[in-house]
Design a protein around this motif. Structure first.
Motif, PDB file in Angstrom:
ATOM      1  N   THR A 279      45.653  14.842   8.039  1.00  0.00           N
ATOM      2  CA  THR A 279      45.571  13.458   8.532  1.00  0.00           C
ATOM      3  C   THR A 279      46.783  12.618   8.141  1.00  0.00           C
ATOM      4  O   THR A 279      46.886  11.457   8.540  1.00  0.00           O
ATOM      5  CB  THR A 279      44.314  12.766   7.973  1.00  0.00           C
ATOM      6  OG1 THR A 279      44.362  12.806   6.537  1.00  0.00           O
ATOM      7  CG2 THR A 279      43.051  13.428   8.479  1.00  0.00           C
TER       8      THR A 279
ATOM      9  N   GLN B 130      47.510  11.849   4.952  1.00  0.00           N
ATOM     10  CA  GLN B 130      47.281  11.243   3.638  1.00  0.00           C
ATOM     11  C   GLN B 130      47.839  12.144   2.538  1.00  0.00           C
ATOM     12  O   GLN B 130      47.888  13.372   2.687  1.00  0.00           O
ATOM     13  CB  GLN B 130      45.783  11.023   3.403  1.00  0.00           C
ATOM     14  CG  GLN B 130      45.109  10.139   4.443  1.00  0.00           C
ATOM     15  CD  GLN B 130      45.585   8.708   4.392  1.00  0.00           C
ATOM     16  OE1 GLN B 130      45.950   8.204   3.335  1.00  0.00           O
ATOM     17  NE2 GLN B 130      45.603   8.046   5.542  1.00  0.00           N
TER      18      GLN B 130
ATOM     19  N   THR C 288      36.850  17.415   5.376  1.00  0.00           N
ATOM     20  CA  THR C 288      37.245  16.104   5.867  1.00  0.00           C
ATOM     21  C   THR C 288      38.276  15.501   4.924  1.00  0.00           C
ATOM     22  O   THR C 288      38.394  15.917   3.776  1.00  0.00           O
ATOM     23  CB  THR C 288      36.036  15.146   5.941  1.00  0.00           C
ATOM     24  OG1 THR C 288      35.421  15.078   4.646  1.00  0.00           O
ATOM     25  CG2 THR C 288      35.028  15.613   6.960  1.00  0.00           C
ATOM     26  N   CYS C 289      39.012  14.519   5.421  1.00  0.00           N
ATOM     27  CA  CYS C 289      39.963  13.786   4.585  1.00  0.00           C
ATOM     28  C   CYS C 289      39.168  12.783   3.745  1.00  0.00           C
ATOM     29  O   CYS C 289      38.404  11.989   4.297  1.00  0.00           O
ATOM     30  CB  CYS C 289      40.973  13.061   5.468  1.00  0.00           C
ATOM     31  SG  CYS C 289      42.088  11.967   4.555  1.00  0.00           S
TER      32      CYS C 289
ATOM     33  N   ILE D  60      39.874  10.009   2.361  1.00  0.00           N
ATOM     34  CA  ILE D  60      40.125   8.598   2.653  1.00  0.00           C
ATOM     35  C   ILE D  60      39.619   8.222   4.046  1.00  0.00           C
ATOM     36  O   ILE D  60      38.846   7.287   4.217  1.00  0.00           O
ATOM     37  CB  ILE D  60      41.631   8.266   2.536  1.00  0.00           C
ATOM     38  CG1 ILE D  60      42.076   8.351   1.076  1.00  0.00           C
ATOM     39  CG2 ILE D  60      41.916   6.861   3.072  1.00  0.00           C
ATOM     40  CD1 ILE D  60      43.559   8.077   0.870  1.00  0.00           C
ATOM     41  N   THR D  61      40.055   8.969   5.065  1.00  0.00           N
ATOM     42  CA  THR D  61      39.729   8.601   6.450  1.00  0.00           C
ATOM     43  C   THR D  61      38.398   9.174   6.926  1.00  0.00           C
ATOM     44  O   THR D  61      37.856   8.713   7.924  1.00  0.00           O
ATOM     45  CB  THR D  61      40.817   9.101   7.408  1.00  0.00           C
ATOM     46  OG1 THR D  61      40.801  10.544   7.430  1.00  0.00           O
ATOM     47  CG2 THR D  61      42.201   8.614   6.967  1.00  0.00           C
ATOM     48  N   GLN D  62      37.874  10.208   6.226  1.00  0.00           N
ATOM     49  CA  GLN D  62      36.642  10.894   6.610  1.00  0.00           C
ATOM     50  C   GLN D  62      36.769  11.652   7.934  1.00  0.00           C
ATOM     51  O   GLN D  62      35.781  12.097   8.504  1.00  0.00           O
ATOM     52  CB  GLN D  62      35.460   9.919   6.690  1.00  0.00           C
ATOM     53  CG  GLN D  62      35.044   9.349   5.352  1.00  0.00           C
ATOM     54  CD  GLN D  62      34.644  10.421   4.350  1.00  0.00           C
ATOM     55  OE1 GLN D  62      33.787  11.245   4.616  1.00  0.00           O
ATOM     56  NE2 GLN D  62      35.281  10.434   3.195  1.00  0.00           N
ATOM     57  N   GLN D  63      38.018  11.809   8.437  1.00  0.00           N
ATOM     58  CA  GLN D  63      38.225  12.596   9.655  1.00  0.00           C
ATOM     59  C   GLN D  63      38.145  14.081   9.334  1.00  0.00           C
ATOM     60  O   GLN D  63      38.558  14.513   8.255  1.00  0.00           O
ATOM     61  CB  GLN D  63      39.600  12.290  10.262  1.00  0.00           C
ATOM     62  CG  GLN D  63      39.703  10.929  10.930  1.00  0.00           C
ATOM     63  CD  GLN D  63      41.100  10.714  11.494  1.00  0.00           C
ATOM     64  OE1 GLN D  63      42.055  10.459  10.761  1.00  0.00           O
ATOM     65  NE2 GLN D  63      41.218  10.821  12.791  1.00  0.00           N
TER      66      GLN D  63
ATOM     67  N   ASP E  81      32.039   9.161  14.832  1.00  0.00           N
ATOM     68  CA  ASP E  81      33.323   9.886  14.782  1.00  0.00           C
ATOM     69  C   ASP E  81      33.134  11.376  15.056  1.00  0.00           C
ATOM     70  O   ASP E  81      33.778  11.951  15.938  1.00  0.00           O
ATOM     71  CB  ASP E  81      33.995   9.713  13.419  1.00  0.00           C
ATOM     72  CG  ASP E  81      34.350   8.277  13.111  1.00  0.00           C
ATOM     73  OD1 ASP E  81      33.954   7.398  13.890  1.00  0.00           O
ATOM     74  OD2 ASP E  81      35.021   8.035  12.093  1.00  0.00           O
TER      75      ASP E  81
ATOM     76  N   CYS F 232      38.906   2.476  15.815  1.00  0.00           N
ATOM     77  CA  CYS F 232      39.423   3.831  15.575  1.00  0.00           C
ATOM     78  C   CYS F 232      40.106   4.369  16.841  1.00  0.00           C
ATOM     79  O   CYS F 232      39.460   4.560  17.880  1.00  0.00           O
ATOM     80  CB  CYS F 232      38.281   4.754  15.160  1.00  0.00           C
ATOM     81  SG  CYS F 232      38.770   6.475  14.939  1.00  0.00           S
TER      82      CYS F 232
ATOM     83  N   ARG G  97      41.250   7.316  17.441  1.00  0.00           N
ATOM     84  CA  ARG G  97      40.761   8.645  17.824  1.00  0.00           C
ATOM     85  C   ARG G  97      39.465   8.542  18.628  1.00  0.00           C
ATOM     86  O   ARG G  97      39.272   9.267  19.613  1.00  0.00           O
ATOM     87  CB  ARG G  97      40.537   9.487  16.562  1.00  0.00           C
ATOM     88  CG  ARG G  97      40.036  10.905  16.827  1.00  0.00           C
ATOM     89  CD  ARG G  97      41.076  11.720  17.552  1.00  0.00           C
ATOM     90  NE  ARG G  97      40.616  13.044  17.836  1.00  0.00           N
ATOM     91  CZ  ARG G  97      40.717  14.090  16.998  1.00  0.00           C
ATOM     92  NH1 ARG G  97      41.272  13.910  15.821  1.00  0.00           N
ATOM     93  NH2 ARG G  97      40.281  15.277  17.336  1.00  0.00           N
TER      94      ARG G  97
END
Length: 459
Positions: free
Chosen positions: A96, A98, A115-116, A118-121, A355, A392, A394
Motif C-alpha cells: 500500500t 506505507q 491487510t495494511c 494503517i489503511t486496512q486495505q 471496502d 476512499c 479505491r
C-alpha cells in the motif's frame, strides 16, 4: 560451541546458564534412555528451557534499553514504526506504500494478517521493499543526536527446538487419543504453543500423520456438546496457527480431514471457531493449488452463509477468504452459483465492511450471471450512493467499474445513471477527480450517455 554474546559479560549469568544446561542434558538423556514416558522429567526440562530463555532475554532487554536512552518525544513521527512506536531500524515498504520496521510488519504478516495495519486495505502481495530514503534520513538523525542504532540481530527471537520440545510434542499428540480431559488439556496447550513458537508449527511438517492425529478427536466426535465445541475451537485455532507457517500450507490443505473439518466449523462452531476457520481458509488460499482444492471441496458455500449471518467478529476473515478464493476463475463461478452476490450486496447496503466486499463484487462483475443479479437486486443506486458518500478512491473506482459493466449489459439502467448525473453530477466529478481507471470508466459511461441523448434528439 559458539557463544551467544548475551551471557559472556556477566559471570553470574554464565554460571547459571552452564549449570542449567548441564541439568537439562541429564534430563534429556534420562527421557531418551527410559522406555516409559517420565512426565516429571518432561515438566522439569520444559521449566529449564523457560528459565534459560528468560535469562537470555533479560540481557537482551538491557542491551536494547542501553541503545535507546534518548527522549522518544524528540524522534520525528515519520521515523517511528506505526506498529512498535519505536525508531525504525530496518524500514520497509508494503504494497500500500506505507512504511514499517521490518521485524514488526513481519510479525504482523506471520500472524496471518494480509491487510495494511494503517489503511486496512488487503495487500496485493506481501513483498517488503527496503525504504532506503527513510533509512538514510534516520541514520543522519541518529548521527546528529548521538543515538546508536542496535544491530538487527537484536530484534530476532526465533526459538530453537530441543529434543525435549520434540518429546513433549509427541506426548501431546498421544494425548489426543486418550481420555476427554486429556484431549481438552492437550488441545489447549497445542493451541498456545503453535501460537507462540513458529518452530513448534514446523514440527507438523515432519510427518503426514501428525495433523490427522491432532484432529482425531473431531473426526471421531458425533455430538455437538459443550465439550466438543470447546475442543473444536482449540483445534481449529491450532490449524489456523499451523497454516500461517508457509511450509505447512500445502501439507495442511492436502490432509484429507482438514477442509471438511474447517467447513464443519464454519457451519456449527462457536463464533470464534467460525472466524478462525475462515481465517485458516484465507491463509491456506495463499497458494493457487490450495485455492482450487478449497473451491472444489465446496468451502465457498459455508463461507457465503457465514457472511450472511453477519457476525462482526467473523466478517473480515470471511470476506478475505472469499476474495482470495475468487482470484481463480472456477471459484468465481462457484461463488456466484452459491449466492455470493445477494449476500455481498445485502451487507454493502448496510454499510458493513464495504471496502472488502466491494473488492469481491468488482471481481465477480466479470461474470454475466453476477451482473444480471446485481441489476435485479438494486446495485446501481447503492453503488452511486457510495461514490457520493465515500472518500476512499479505491471504493469509488470499484463502484464505477461495476456500474460500467452493468450498464453495458443492461440498457435499462441508463435512466438511473442519467438521473443521478443530472441531480448530483456524480459521474462527471469522478471523471475529473478519480483514479486513472475510475476516470476511464466514468468517461466511458458519460460518452455512452451523450451518445444516447444525441440519438434521442435525432429521432
Amino acid at each position: 560451541m559458539a557463544k551467544s554474546g548475551v551471557f559472556e559479560k556477566d559471570p553470574t549469568m554464565v554460571a547459571k546458564a552452564v549449570e542449567w544446561k548441564k541439568e537439562l542434558q541429564k534430563l534429556v538423556r534420562a527421557m531418551v534412555d527410559e522406555d516409559d514416558v517420565n512426565l516429571e522429567a518432561i515438566d522439569r526440562a520444559h521449566q529449564m528451557l523457560c528459565d534459560l530463555k528468560e535469562l537470555k532475554f533479560k540481557k537482551s532487554v538491557s542491551l536494547k534499553l542501553h541503545y535507546q536512552r534518548f527522549d522518544h518525544g524528540t524522534v520525528p513521527e515519520e521515523f517511528r514504526c506505526p506498529l512498535s512506536k519505536e525508531l525504525m531500524r530496518d524500514p520497509v515498504i508494503v504494497a500500500t506504500g506505507q512504511t514499517y520496521d521490518r521485524p514488526f510488519i513481519q510479525k504482523w504478516l506471520k500472524s496471518g494478517n494480509r491487510t495494511c495495519p494503517i489503511t486496512q486495505q488487503v495487500l496485493s502481495h506481501t513483498i517488503l521493499t527496503p525504504n532506503h530514503l527513510i533509512r538514510d534520513m534516520i541514520a543522519q538523525w541518529c548521527k546528529d543526536h548521538g543515538v546508536r542504532m542496535p544491530d538487527s540481530v537484536q530484534y530476532t527471537s526465533e526459538e530453537v527446538l530441543t529434543e525435549a520440545d520434540r518429546v513433549h510434542f509427541i506426548y501431546l499428540l498421544e494425548k489426543m487419543s486418550s481420555s476427554a480431559s486429556d484431549q481438552k488439556e492437550a488441545a489447549k496447550e497445542m493451541r498456545l504453543l503453535t501460537k507462540r513458537m513458529p518452530s513448534f508449527r514446523a514440527l507438523f511438517s515432519e510427518s503426514v500423520d501428525f495433523i490427522p492425529q491432532l484432529l482425531s478427536p473431531l473426526s471421531n466426535s458425533e455430538f455437538q456438546t459443550e465439550f466438543h465445541l470447546e475442543l473444536q475451537e482449540d483445534l481449529i485455532t491450532t490449524l489456523l496457527n499451523l497454516s500461517i507457517h508457509d511450509n505447512n500450507k500445502k501439507l495442511v490443505a492436502e490432509t484429507p480431514v482438514v477442509i471438511p473439518l474447517l467447513m464443519d466449523a464454519l457451519r456449527s462452531g462457536t463464533i470464534e471457531t467460525k472466524s478462525n476457520a475462515a481465517a485458516a481458509l484465507f491463509t491456506l488460499s495463499a497458494l493457487d493449488s490450495n485455492k482450487e482444492l478449497i473451491g472444489k471441496s465446496g468451502a465457498l458455500k459455508p463461507l457465503i452463509n457465514l457472511l450472511n449471518e453477519g457476525y462482526s467478529l467473523a466478517m473480515r476473515d470471511t470476506a478475505s477468504a472469499i476474495f482470495n478464493l475468487c482470484i481463480i476463475h472456477e471459484n468465481k463461478l462457484r461463488a456466484v452459483r452459491d449466492g455470493a452476490v445477494p449476500a455481498i450486496l445485502k451487507k454493502i447496503k448496510s454499510r458493513m465492511h464495504v471496502d472488502e466486499l466491494l473488492s469481491i463484487l468488482a471481481m465477480l462483475s466479470s461474470n454475466q450471471k453476477a451482473i444480471e443479479e446485481m441489476g435485479e437486486l438494486g446495485a446501481v443506486p447503492c453503488l452511486l450512493s457510495i461514490i457520493r458518500e465515500t472518500t476512499c478512491a479505491r471504493n469509488k473506482e470499484n463502484c464505477i467499474a461495476i456500474l460500467y459493466t452493468i450498464c453495458l449489459s443492461d440498457r435499462s439502467k441508463w435512466k438511473e445513471i442519467k438521473e443521478e448525473e443530472n441531480v448530483f453530477g456524480t459521474i462527471s466529478q469522478l471523471a475529473q477527480n478519480g483514479t486513472s481507471r475510475a476516470k476511464r470508466k466514468a468517461g466511458g459511461i458519460l460518452e455512452k450517455l451523450n451518445r444516447a441523448v444525441n440519438l434521442t434528439h435525432t429521432a
